[in-house]
Design an enzyme around this catalytic site. Structure first.
Site, PDB file in Angstrom:
ATOM      1  CG  ASP A 211      -0.366   0.259   2.529  1.00 26.10           C
ATOM      2  OD1 ASP A 211       0.882   0.375   2.615  1.00 26.10           O
ATOM      3  OD2 ASP A 211      -1.115   0.381   3.521  1.00 26.10           O
TER       4      ASP A 211
ATOM      5  CB  CYS B 220       1.041  -2.233   4.745  1.00 26.88           C
ATOM      6  SG  CYS B 220       0.921  -3.175   6.275  1.00 26.88           S
TER       7      CYS B 220
ATOM      8  CB  THR C 213       2.637  -2.094  10.900  1.00 29.28           C
ATOM      9  OG1 THR C 213       1.423  -2.636  10.343  1.00 29.28           O
ATOM     10  CG2 THR C 213       2.351  -0.761  11.565  1.00 29.28           C
TER      11      THR C 213
ATOM     12  CG  HIS D 269      11.138 -23.676  12.423  1.00 32.49           C
ATOM     13  ND1 HIS D 269      11.092 -23.501  13.790  1.00 32.49           N
ATOM     14  CD2 HIS D 269      12.355 -24.214  12.165  1.00 32.49           C
ATOM     15  CE1 HIS D 269      12.232 -23.925  14.337  1.00 32.49           C
ATOM     16  NE2 HIS D 269      13.014 -24.350  13.363  1.00 32.49           N
TER      17      HIS D 269
ATOM     18  CG  HIS E 288       9.832 -27.596  11.171  1.00 37.89           C
ATOM     19  ND1 HIS E 288       9.334 -27.002  12.301  1.00 37.89           N
ATOM     20  CD2 HIS E 288      11.136 -27.853  11.410  1.00 37.89           C
ATOM     21  CE1 HIS E 288      10.303 -26.884  13.193  1.00 37.89           C
ATOM     22  NE2 HIS E 288      11.406 -27.397  12.674  1.00 37.89           N
TER      23      HIS E 288
HETATM   24  C1  RB5 Z   1      -2.079   2.844   6.352  1.00 36.43           C
HETATM   25  O1  RB5 Z   1      -2.156   4.109   6.938  1.00 36.43           O
HETATM   26  C2  RB5 Z   1      -1.679   1.811   7.406  1.00 36.43           C
HETATM   27  O2  RB5 Z   1      -2.745   1.577   8.267  1.00 36.43           O
HETATM   28  C3  RB5 Z   1      -1.221   0.540   6.737  1.00 36.43           C
HETATM   29  O3  RB5 Z   1      -0.142   0.809   5.894  1.00 36.43           O
HETATM   30  C4  RB5 Z   1      -0.748  -0.573   7.644  1.00 36.43           C
HETATM   31  O4  RB5 Z   1       0.187  -0.151   8.569  1.00 36.43           O
HETATM   32  C5  RB5 Z   1      -1.814  -1.413   8.235  1.00 36.43           C
HETATM   33  O5  RB5 Z   1      -1.568  -2.432   8.900  1.00 36.43           O
END
Ligand code: RB5
Length: 143
Positions: free
Chosen positions: A8, A65, A67, A98, A133
């Site tokens: 994203d 993304c 996180t 694993h 595994h």
């Molecule tokens: C987008 O703002 C953010 O929520 C997305 O990139 C991500 O971190 C979601 O898990």
């Protein structure tokens, strides 16, 4: 070996760095977007990359993304996908050794880009151990 990449907006810049690095390493890349910092929805891109791997169009997938959390959740909803969210080289090693992860997820806002490249390399260069595994991976694939 074909590697699918998707992100994203929160993972866009990291995806671009990973793409450059993997092309330098000689991998064939399928870049599934997004292609700018404009806001998009991570479930769309996690699903797209996961379906590309699950269908066999790509061998492996990397998703980013902000996180790595949301896009890994999306990817793991696709049958046959084992997407490990990695924040360290050790996690990258273990998720291949694993879990035989066929995708990994990274956070563009939480993981330094040099560490992210090390994580991707460790995952690609580690072998699945099989044995006990494999039994567990088979259980995952049956879910
Ligand atoms: C987008 O703002 C953010 O929520 C997305 O990139 C991500 O971190 C979601 O898990």
């Amino acid at each position: 070996m074909i590697i699918a990449l998707a992100s994203d907006h929160g993972g866009f810049e990291l995806k671009e760095k990973i793409k450059e690095h993997l092309e330098d390493r000689g991998y064939q890349i399928m870049d599934l977007g997004t292609n700018s910092n404009d806001s998009v929805h991570y479930p769309v891109y996690g699903r797209l990359c996961a379906e590309t791997v699950a269908s066999g169009e790509a061998d492996l997938g990397v998703v980013c993304c902000g996180t790595g959390i949301g896009i890994s959740i999306a990817a793991n909803k696709v049958k046959g996908i084992r997407c490990g969210l990695c924040t360290s080289v050790e996690m990258a090693h273990l998720t291949k050794q694993h879990n035989n992860a066929n995708m990994i997820a990274l956070g563009g806002r939480t993981t330094d880009e040099n560490l992210a490249i090390q994580i991707v390399d460790e995952w690609l260069d580690t072998e699945f151990e099989g044995g006990r595994h494999q039994t567990r991976v088979d259980m995952l694939d049956e879910m």
